[in-house]
Design a protein around this motif. Structure first.
Motif, PDB file in Angstrom:
ATOM      1  N   PHE A 267       0.962  -1.274   0.060  1.00 23.65           N
ATOM      2  CA  PHE A 267       0.042   0.204  -0.191  1.00 23.65           C
ATOM      3  C   PHE A 267       0.761   1.297   0.071  1.00 23.65           C
ATOM      4  O   PHE A 267       0.708   2.211  -0.828  1.00 23.65           O
ATOM      5  CB  PHE A 267      -0.832  -0.118   1.222  1.00 23.65           C
ATOM      6  CG  PHE A 267      -2.092   1.075   1.308  1.00 23.65           C
ATOM      7  CD1 PHE A 267      -3.160   0.867   0.725  1.00 23.65           C
ATOM      8  CD2 PHE A 267      -1.740   2.214   1.639  1.00 23.65           C
ATOM      9  CE1 PHE A 267      -4.063   2.015   0.715  1.00 23.65           C
ATOM     10  CE2 PHE A 267      -2.673   3.405   1.827  1.00 23.65           C
ATOM     11  CZ  PHE A 267      -3.891   3.171   1.290  1.00 23.65           C
ATOM     12  N   LEU A 268       1.980   1.320   0.655  1.00 22.01           N
ATOM     13  CA  LEU A 268       2.739   2.369   0.942  1.00 22.01           C
ATOM     14  C   LEU A 268       3.531   2.550  -0.585  1.00 22.01           C
ATOM     15  O   LEU A 268       3.751   3.763  -0.813  1.00 22.01           O
ATOM     16  CB  LEU A 268       3.780   2.246   2.193  1.00 22.01           C
ATOM     17  CG  LEU A 268       3.249   2.359   3.567  1.00 22.01           C
ATOM     18  CD1 LEU A 268       3.988   1.868   4.539  1.00 22.01           C
ATOM     19  CD2 LEU A 268       2.810   3.980   3.741  1.00 22.01           C
ATOM     20  N   LEU A 269       4.017   1.493  -1.034  1.00 20.67           N
ATOM     21  CA  LEU A 269       4.615   1.803  -2.460  1.00 20.67           C
ATOM     22  C   LEU A 269       3.713   2.360  -3.470  1.00 20.67           C
ATOM     23  O   LEU A 269       4.019   3.163  -4.160  1.00 20.67           O
ATOM     24  CB  LEU A 269       5.212   0.325  -2.801  1.00 20.67           C
ATOM     25  CG  LEU A 269       6.496  -0.157  -2.199  1.00 20.67           C
ATOM     26  CD1 LEU A 269       6.646  -1.635  -2.686  1.00 20.67           C
ATOM     27  CD2 LEU A 269       7.474   0.733  -2.979  1.00 20.67           C
ATOM     28  N   GLU A 270       2.310   1.779  -3.480  1.00 24.17           N
ATOM     29  CA  GLU A 270       1.535   1.912  -4.459  1.00 24.17           C
ATOM     30  C   GLU A 270       0.847   3.290  -4.250  1.00 24.17           C
ATOM     31  O   GLU A 270       0.678   4.021  -5.126  1.00 24.17           O
ATOM     32  CB  GLU A 270       0.576   0.876  -4.840  1.00 24.17           C
ATOM     33  CG  GLU A 270      -0.364   0.928  -5.853  1.00 24.17           C
ATOM     34  CD  GLU A 270      -1.096  -0.333  -6.324  1.00 24.17           C
ATOM     35  OE1 GLU A 270      -1.504  -0.647  -7.441  1.00 24.17           O
ATOM     36  OE2 GLU A 270      -1.527  -0.927  -5.198  1.00 24.17           O
ATOM     37  N   THR A 274       6.261   5.574  -1.375  1.00 20.98           N
ATOM     38  CA  THR A 274       7.431   5.609  -0.566  1.00 20.98           C
ATOM     39  C   THR A 274       7.686   4.073  -0.284  1.00 20.98           C
ATOM     40  O   THR A 274       6.571   3.017  -0.016  1.00 20.98           O
ATOM     41  CB  THR A 274       7.088   6.144   0.793  1.00 20.98           C
ATOM     42  OG1 THR A 274       8.391   6.457   1.422  1.00 20.98           O
ATOM     43  CG2 THR A 274       6.088   5.711   1.646  1.00 20.98           C
ATOM     44  N   ALA A 275       9.169   3.891  -0.110  1.00 16.91           N
ATOM     45  CA  ALA A 275       9.420   2.243   0.246  1.00 16.91           C
ATOM     46  C   ALA A 275       9.546   2.152   1.763  1.00 16.91           C
ATOM     47  O   ALA A 275      10.456   3.047   2.344  1.00 16.91           O
ATOM     48  CB  ALA A 275      10.674   1.987  -0.218  1.00 16.91           C
ATOM     49  N   GLY A 280       8.971  -0.793   9.465  1.00 18.03           N
ATOM     50  CA  GLY A 280       8.616   0.585   9.255  1.00 18.03           C
ATOM     51  C   GLY A 280       6.968   0.581   8.788  1.00 18.03           C
ATOM     52  O   GLY A 280       6.215   1.481   9.048  1.00 18.03           O
ATOM     53  N   ALA A 281       6.444  -0.532   8.247  1.00 18.84           N
ATOM     54  CA  ALA A 281       5.187  -0.428   7.816  1.00 18.84           C
ATOM     55  C   ALA A 281       4.326  -0.926   8.935  1.00 18.84           C
ATOM     56  O   ALA A 281       2.920  -0.823   8.562  1.00 18.84           O
ATOM     57  CB  ALA A 281       5.121  -1.568   6.537  1.00 18.84           C
ATOM     58  N   GLY A 306      11.710   2.903   9.012  1.00 14.97           N
ATOM     59  CA  GLY A 306      12.836   2.676   8.154  1.00 14.97           C
ATOM     60  C   GLY A 306      12.342   2.238   6.648  1.00 14.97           C
ATOM     61  O   GLY A 306      11.425   1.691   6.455  1.00 14.97           O
ATOM     62  N   GLY A 307      13.394   2.192   5.706  1.00 13.45           N
ATOM     63  CA  GLY A 307      13.206   1.743   4.574  1.00 13.45           C
ATOM     64  C   GLY A 307      14.192   0.880   3.965  1.00 13.45           C
ATOM     65  O   GLY A 307      14.284   0.786   2.702  1.00 13.45           O
ATOM     66  N   ASN A 308      14.862   0.300   4.775  1.00 13.05           N
ATOM     67  CA  ASN A 308      15.806  -0.464   4.134  1.00 13.05           C
ATOM     68  C   ASN A 308      15.205  -1.931   3.832  1.00 13.05           C
ATOM     69  O   ASN A 308      15.570  -3.196   4.578  1.00 13.05           O
ATOM     70  CB  ASN A 308      17.016  -0.539   5.348  1.00 13.05           C
ATOM     71  CG  ASN A 308      17.613   0.580   5.402  1.00 13.05           C
ATOM     72  OD1 ASN A 308      17.971   1.460   4.409  1.00 13.05           O
ATOM     73  ND2 ASN A 308      17.916   0.924   6.641  1.00 13.05           N
ATOM     74  N   ILE A 309      14.643  -2.004   2.975  1.00 13.53           N
ATOM     75  CA  ILE A 309      14.116  -3.352   2.542  1.00 13.53           C
ATOM     76  C   ILE A 309      14.712  -3.901   1.313  1.00 13.53           C
ATOM     77  O   ILE A 309      14.954  -3.206   0.566  1.00 13.53           O
ATOM     78  CB  ILE A 309      12.460  -3.038   2.084  1.00 13.53           C
ATOM     79  CG1 ILE A 309      11.950  -4.427   1.783  1.00 13.53           C
ATOM     80  CG2 ILE A 309      12.534  -2.211   1.055  1.00 13.53           C
ATOM     81  CD1 ILE A 309      10.274  -4.442   1.842  1.00 13.53           C
ATOM     82  N   ASP A 310      15.009  -5.260   1.218  1.00 12.89           N
ATOM     83  CA  ASP A 310      15.713  -5.913   0.345  1.00 12.89           C
ATOM     84  C   ASP A 310      14.698  -5.663  -1.154  1.00 12.89           C
ATOM     85  O   ASP A 310      13.460  -6.163  -0.784  1.00 12.89           O
ATOM     86  CB  ASP A 310      15.898  -7.434   0.788  1.00 12.89           C
ATOM     87  CG  ASP A 310      16.812  -8.086  -0.291  1.00 12.89           C
ATOM     88  OD1 ASP A 310      16.673  -8.231  -1.527  1.00 12.89           O
ATOM     89  OD2 ASP A 310      17.819  -8.561   0.292  1.00 12.89           O
TER      90      ASP A 310
END
Length: 404
Positions: A267-270, A274-275, A280-281, A306-310
């Motif tokens: 949802f945050l991406l689309e 934002t990643a 963080g989600a 945080g946004g450090n997702i693989d």
């Protein structure tokens, strides 16, 4: 007397001037609409190192004595505290050794090394990395920088609350992810000191709700390790310092499951563009799934910590999310193996406005009779009604399709 005070948080803010960014708070109509409250997102995923962890780590390293720095420092982390410590250590010319789980995202491992730290991989969970860091602390006489159970680290994280209440003074509720409790402790101490009426709500994963269980049991409790998309908050045992602060200042703790976390990331991406990593989600997941009561019409700040997702995880989450939302569907059907049959099948699909992403035509399956062929379709669809309508249409036209 509290181990962390508003004065300590304000002192941390001074140390962090020019180091940590005052990250943006954005009002999100998309999250607000599905949560029935006025939601603001505190974008710590845009912080230096991609996470709030820089604040506490830097405040800790900056406060060390020269003797402590000279010994070198060691830390344990699922990835974000690692980067914060590594960056702070590099700026002070201090040698840093970071212990991380062996399955930590490669992006976090590489980023930590890029700041000049030595990375030691140990076990599958944060607890394994913590045990290894404690071992190195004793063996080599290193200075330990705890990721959450340290007043200086907690004070550093609390600077987020100062920014929230400066930017959105009308905030009624702050929603914060909880692992070991350092982030929510710092935010709660500072926010309640400035605005006693404010409500602080923590969010944990349903698989490892160690702080929630500890508060309910009124004692520090260890929960079994459990893998999660929210690897940054998979902490089996909270800190004793954070436990006492959470008991005193945090109003409620809720949990979200893996599918809810994945849905919030997507949802945050689309919708928000934002990643966010899993941890963080979690606050957004809690809001979207109505886990927090009594917030209708309130001004709610959700911390995107945080946004450090693989990127590999993002790909899986997107695919899973598309299936869960009926925007991707997989059909299997056995048809006669003769000319024009496949063309007739695909025409029906096309006429329904579904898009064929892939098609697999296989005669060699054991349970397929001679003269028939198995066709597997991967389709881009609009919603559940669209999928069920297409399924009905195919069956009505002699194609006994099943939804995989």
């Amino acid at each position: 007397m509290d181990t962390v005070t508003l004065d300590m948080v304000r002192a941390a803010k001074e140390r962090l001037n020019g180091v940590a960014q005052h990250t943006a708070i954005m009002q999100s109509t998309a999250v607000s609409t599905c949560s029935h409250c006025n939601v603001f997102l505190k974008m710590e995923n845009l912080q230096r190192t991609g996470s709030f962890k820089l604040r506490g780590a830097y405040n800790k390293v900056a406060s060390l004595s020269e003797a402590e720095k000279a010994r070198g420092i060691v830390a344990s982390s699922a990835g974000n505290h690692a980067q914060g410590v590594a960056l702070a250590a590099s700026e002070y010319g201090v040698k840093a050794t970071i212990c991380m789980p062996s399955n930590a995202p490669l992006s976090k491992i590489d980023a930590t090394r890029s700041y000049g730290a030595d990375v030691v991989l140990a076990g599958d969970f944060y607890s394994d990395a913590y045990d290894k860091a404690c071992e190195l602390e004793k063996e080599k006489g290193l200075t330990f920088c705890h990721p959450f159970n340290d007043p200086l680290v907690i004070a550093g994280q609390g600077t987020i609350a100062l920014e929230i209440l400066e930017d959105v003074p009308e905030t009624d509720v702050i929603v914060v992810p909880i692992g070991g409790g350092g982030l929510i402790s710092g935010i709660a101490v500072a926010a309640k000191a400035i605005k006693p009426s404010i409500r602080i709500v923590g969010v944990q994963t349903a698989g490892m709700p160690s702080m929630k269980v500890s508060v309910e049991d009124d004692k520090l409790t260890t929960v079994p390790s459990h893998k999660s998309l929210a690897d940054g908050i998979t902490v089996g045992t909270p800190g004793d310092v954070t436990f006492e602060l959470v008991k005193k200042y945090v109003d409620d703790i809720v949990t979200v499951d893996e599918s809810e976390i994945a849905g919030a990331i997507l949802f945050l991406l689309e919708r928000v563009k934002t990643a966010a990593e899993g941890a963080g989600a979690c606050p957004v997941a809690a809001l979207m799934n109505h886990k927090i009561t009594g917030i209708e019409g309130k001004n709610v700040v959700a911390l995107v910590s945080g946004g450090n997702i693989d990127v590999n995880i993002i790909d899986r989450i997107i695919n899973n999310g598309l299936v869960q939302s009926w925007r991707r569907a997989y059909f299997d059907v056995v048809v006669e193996d003769r000319p024009y049959v496949l063309a007739s099948l695909t025409k029906l699909v096309s006429d329904s406005n579904a898009n064929i992403l892939s098609i697999f035509h296989d005669r060699s399956q054991r349970d397929i009779e001679v003269g028939y062929v198995h066709v597997a379709l991967e389709l881009e669809t609009m919603n559940e009604e669209h999928v069920q309508g297409l399924l009905k249409t195919l069956r009505a036209n002699g194609f006994p399709a099943v939804l995989r």
